[in-house]
Design a protein around this motif. Structure first.
Motif, PDB file in Angstrom:
ATOM      1  N   ASP A 131       0.826  -1.206   0.000  1.00  0.00           N
ATOM      2  CA  ASP A 131       0.000   0.000   0.000  1.00  0.00           C
ATOM      3  C   ASP A 131       0.862   1.258   0.000  1.00  0.00           C
ATOM      4  O   ASP A 131       0.430   2.301  -0.495  1.00  0.00           O
ATOM      5  N   THR A 132       2.028   1.165   0.603  1.00  0.00           N
ATOM      6  CA  THR A 132       2.939   2.296   0.634  1.00  0.00           C
ATOM      7  C   THR A 132       4.346   1.767   0.851  1.00  0.00           C
ATOM      8  O   THR A 132       4.546   0.549   1.009  1.00  0.00           O
ATOM      9  N   SER A 133       5.311   2.649   0.878  1.00  0.00           N
ATOM     10  CA  SER A 133       6.702   2.245   1.061  1.00  0.00           C
ATOM     11  C   SER A 133       7.341   3.123   2.137  1.00  0.00           C
ATOM     12  O   SER A 133       6.872   4.220   2.429  1.00  0.00           O
ATOM     13  N   LEU A 134       8.417   2.596   2.688  1.00  0.00           N
ATOM     14  CA  LEU A 134       9.109   3.292   3.772  1.00  0.00           C
ATOM     15  C   LEU A 134      10.566   2.853   3.778  1.00  0.00           C
ATOM     16  O   LEU A 134      10.871   1.685   3.539  1.00  0.00           O
ATOM     17  N   SER A 135      11.448   3.810   4.030  1.00  0.00           N
ATOM     18  CA  SER A 135      12.867   3.494   4.066  1.00  0.00           C
ATOM     19  C   SER A 135      13.227   2.893   5.417  1.00  0.00           C
ATOM     20  O   SER A 135      12.763   3.361   6.476  1.00  0.00           O
ATOM     21  N   MET A 136      14.033   1.864   5.404  1.00  0.00           N
ATOM     22  CA  MET A 136      14.465   1.215   6.641  1.00  0.00           C
ATOM     23  C   MET A 136      15.303   2.145   7.509  1.00  0.00           C
ATOM     24  O   MET A 136      15.417   1.947   8.714  1.00  0.00           O
ATOM     25  N   GLN A 137      15.893   3.173   6.894  1.00  0.00           N
ATOM     26  CA  GLN A 137      16.708   4.102   7.658  1.00  0.00           C
ATOM     27  C   GLN A 137      15.870   5.003   8.557  1.00  0.00           C
ATOM     28  O   GLN A 137      16.395   5.653   9.453  1.00  0.00           O
ATOM     29  N   ASN A 138      14.555   5.035   8.304  1.00  0.00           N
ATOM     30  CA  ASN A 138      13.677   5.933   9.060  1.00  0.00           C
ATOM     31  C   ASN A 138      12.880   5.212  10.141  1.00  0.00           C
ATOM     32  O   ASN A 138      11.987   5.819  10.741  1.00  0.00           O
ATOM     33  N   VAL A 139      13.168   3.953  10.383  1.00  0.00           N
ATOM     34  CA  VAL A 139      12.399   3.199  11.370  1.00  0.00           C
ATOM     35  C   VAL A 139      13.342   2.524  12.367  1.00  0.00           C
ATOM     36  O   VAL A 139      14.522   2.299  12.079  1.00  0.00           O
ATOM     37  N   THR A 176      -0.072  -3.168   4.353  1.00  0.00           N
ATOM     38  CA  THR A 176       1.250  -3.693   3.935  1.00  0.00           C
ATOM     39  C   THR A 176       2.133  -2.523   3.555  1.00  0.00           C
ATOM     40  O   THR A 176       1.683  -1.562   2.897  1.00  0.00           O
ATOM     41  N   VAL A 177       3.393  -2.603   3.944  1.00  0.00           N
ATOM     42  CA  VAL A 177       4.339  -1.523   3.694  1.00  0.00           C
ATOM     43  C   VAL A 177       5.607  -2.120   3.112  1.00  0.00           C
ATOM     44  O   VAL A 177       6.166  -3.080   3.641  1.00  0.00           O
ATOM     45  N   MET A 178       6.043  -1.553   2.001  1.00  0.00           N
ATOM     46  CA  MET A 178       7.280  -1.965   1.360  1.00  0.00           C
ATOM     47  C   MET A 178       8.445  -1.239   2.054  1.00  0.00           C
ATOM     48  O   MET A 178       8.430  -0.017   2.186  1.00  0.00           O
ATOM     49  N   LEU A 179       9.449  -1.993   2.511  1.00  0.00           N
ATOM     50  CA  LEU A 179      10.598  -1.430   3.185  1.00  0.00           C
ATOM     51  C   LEU A 179      11.771  -1.374   2.219  1.00  0.00           C
ATOM     52  O   LEU A 179      12.222  -2.403   1.713  1.00  0.00           O
ATOM     53  N   ALA A 180      12.229  -0.166   1.957  1.00  0.00           N
ATOM     54  CA  ALA A 180      13.358   0.043   1.041  1.00  0.00           C
ATOM     55  C   ALA A 180      14.630   0.150   1.848  1.00  0.00           C
ATOM     56  O   ALA A 180      14.696   0.905   2.819  1.00  0.00           O
ATOM     57  N   ARG A 181      15.623  -0.607   1.427  1.00  0.00           N
ATOM     58  CA  ARG A 181      16.915  -0.580   2.131  1.00  0.00           C
ATOM     59  C   ARG A 181      17.855   0.435   1.494  1.00  0.00           C
ATOM     60  O   ARG A 181      17.759   0.774   0.347  1.00  0.00           O
ATOM     61  N   ILE A 191       9.107  -0.432  16.039  1.00  0.00           N
ATOM     62  CA  ILE A 191       8.734   0.170  17.321  1.00  0.00           C
ATOM     63  C   ILE A 191       8.769   1.689  17.269  1.00  0.00           C
ATOM     64  O   ILE A 191       8.419   2.341  18.245  1.00  0.00           O
ATOM     65  N   SER A 192       9.193   2.261  16.128  1.00  0.00           N
ATOM     66  CA  SER A 192       9.155   3.711  15.991  1.00  0.00           C
ATOM     67  C   SER A 192       7.745   4.143  15.613  1.00  0.00           C
ATOM     68  O   SER A 192       6.844   3.313  15.417  1.00  0.00           O
ATOM     69  N   SER A 193       7.532   5.449  15.507  1.00  0.00           N
ATOM     70  CA  SER A 193       6.202   5.974  15.210  1.00  0.00           C
ATOM     71  C   SER A 193       5.723   5.490  13.843  1.00  0.00           C
ATOM     72  O   SER A 193       6.472   5.481  12.857  1.00  0.00           O
ATOM     73  N   THR A 194       4.460   5.092  13.773  1.00  0.00           N
ATOM     74  CA  THR A 194       3.869   4.614  12.515  1.00  0.00           C
ATOM     75  C   THR A 194       2.753   5.537  12.052  1.00  0.00           C
ATOM     76  O   THR A 194       1.898   5.136  11.253  1.00  0.00           O
ATOM     77  N   ASP A 195       2.741   6.762  12.531  1.00  0.00           N
ATOM     78  CA  ASP A 195       1.690   7.698  12.119  1.00  0.00           C
ATOM     79  C   ASP A 195       1.748   7.970  10.619  1.00  0.00           C
ATOM     80  O   ASP A 195       0.704   8.136   9.968  1.00  0.00           O
ATOM     81  N   ALA A 196       2.969   8.024  10.063  1.00  0.00           N
ATOM     82  CA  ALA A 196       3.107   8.340   8.634  1.00  0.00           C
ATOM     83  C   ALA A 196       2.525   7.247   7.749  1.00  0.00           C
ATOM     84  O   ALA A 196       2.210   7.511   6.588  1.00  0.00           O
TER      85      ALA A 196
END
Length: 432
Positions: free
Chosen positions: A50-58, A427-432, A416-421
């Protein structure tokens, strides 16, 4: 004659283009197949996410199974366990025998209060006691006199009855020989009965007067005893005019100046017992319902932990905090005696950890902002570079960890970091 080359006779022939183009197409197709095969899973995840997120931000943590300790960390202030404040027992002029900071022993004279009113009252009470004792002695003497008079009357009545009996016997003998008349015989009988009644009433009167005397003496004795108690109480108050130390320790601040007038129950000084210390702690209001007297605690001093116990909790809330006291433990779990830490001083700040709950073999997860993002009801579990949102149930919480009751298993990797974004994406794609 010059001989030239045969270039003028050469004819340029075109190379067949079909085979070369075919090889190029095959190479390109093979490369595309390799790229697709290599990134097929990534492409699939990307298309289904559904969206993506960088692993460096979590921030991530792993669910582990361990002994879970629910605790509370607060700052404690070292205070003397025994620090009585002394008050003026009466109105008067105070004279201090010690100064602030002096070491004193138990029952040592600290101050004297001159109270003419109280000392005069003692003399008045002692005088009243003496007067009541004299009145008691006077009643005893009067009682003896009255008892003697009643005894005299009874004895005279007894003598009269004996005489009447004798006259009765004489009349009986005379009447039998007809020496006296019937009237004289009956008179002798009446005199006997009269003497018997007089004796009976004299004895009853003497007994009643004795009971009355005993009652009056008992009443007066009670008055004497009551006055004696009043004298004893006044003497105690006068004795308290000499203010003495209740414990061994050191004199604290003097609340009044030397030779000043003080009123009754006015604070005058304090004595601090430096042989035993406790910690005053301010506990957040939100933890007040979870605390109980007797909970174990740990006090950190010079990189060492010392066992302690929560001994008091205030029922009042001030500034969103509840006051409590922590006392160093006297013995460990094996029953061995423990000593309080050396080098403690008044108002020293120490980190204190109150152990509210202990569970064995519990699933735990490091605390993080994800608890505020979804109120602890959902978590993102990482699997194959994808974060899947799934419901969880949170149990007890400590400062650094939370207990997992349901929704996660041992070894799960969780954001365990904020998931408000992520806005609730499943489902979230994690980009390394």
């Amino acid at each position: 004659m010059n001989i030239t080359d045969t270039s003028a006779q050469d004819t340029l022939l075109e190379k067949p283009a079909g085979k070369k183009r075919l090889w190029r197409v095959l190479v390109v197709a093979l490369v595309c197949i390799l790229i697709v095969a290599t990134f097929w899973s990534t492409i699939t995840n990307w298309s289904s996410a559904d969206t993506s997120l960088s692993m460096q931000n979590v921030r991530v943590a792993t669910v582990i199974e361990k002994d879970f300790v629910r605790d509370l960390s607060v700052q404690g202030r070292v205070v003397a366990a025994i620090s009585p404040r002394l008050y003026s027992p009466a109105q008067g002029t105070i004279t201090f025998e010690v100064d602030a900071g002096d070491k004193v022993t138990k029952n040592q004279l600290l101050a004297t209060i001159e109270s003419p009113e109280l000392t005069n009252k003692l003399k008045q009470e002692e005088s009243s006691l003496q007067r009541n004792k004299l009145e008691l002695d006077r009643q005893r003497i009067q009682g003896k006199k009255l008892a003697l008079e009643k005894q005299k009357a009874a004895d005279l009545a007894k003598v009269a009855m004996v005489a009447a009996e004798r006259e009765k016997r004489r009349a009986d003998n005379a009447y039998a020989t007809h020496a006296i008349s019937q009237i004289d015989f009956e008179k002798a009988q009446d005199d006997l009965k009269n003497a018997q009644l007089v004796l009976k009433h004299a004895l009853q009167d003497a007994n009643l007067d004795q009971e009355s005397l005993d009652f009056e003496l008992k009443t007066q004795q009670l008055l004497v005893e009551r006055q004696a108690l009043q004298v004893a109480e006044t003497r105690r108050q006068v004795a308290q005019l000499e203010v003495r130390s209740p414990v061994n320790g050191m004199v604290g601040n003097l609340a009044v100046q030397q030779k000043n007038q003080v009123s009754k129950n006015q604070p005058i000084l304090s004595v601090v017992d430096l042989s035993e210390f406790e910690l005053e702690v301010d506990i957040p209001e939100s933890y007040a319902d979870d605390l109980a007297i007797g909970m174990d605690a740990q006090v950190s001093l010079n990189n060492q932990l010392f066992a302690a116990v929560l001994v008091t909790i205030s029922p009042e809330i001030e500034n969103n905090q509840v006051a409590g006291r922590v006392r160093f433990a006297k013995e460990n779990e094996q029953g061995e005696a423990l000593q309080q830490p050396a080098g403690l001083r008044q108002n020293q700040r120490l980190s204190t950890r109150i152990l509210m709950e202990h569970k064995e073999n519990a699933l735990t997860l490091t605390r993080g902002q994800f608890l505020q993002s979804d109120n602890g009801r959902f978590a993102y579990v990482i699997k194959n570079d994808m974060a899947l949102r799934q419901p969880i149930t949170i149990g007890a919480r400590s400062l650094s960890e939370v207990e997992i009751l349901a929704g996660l298993t041992k070894g799960d990797l969780v954001i365990i970091s904020s998931t408000d974004a992520l806005k609730g994406a499943q489902t979230v794609m994690l980009a390394r």
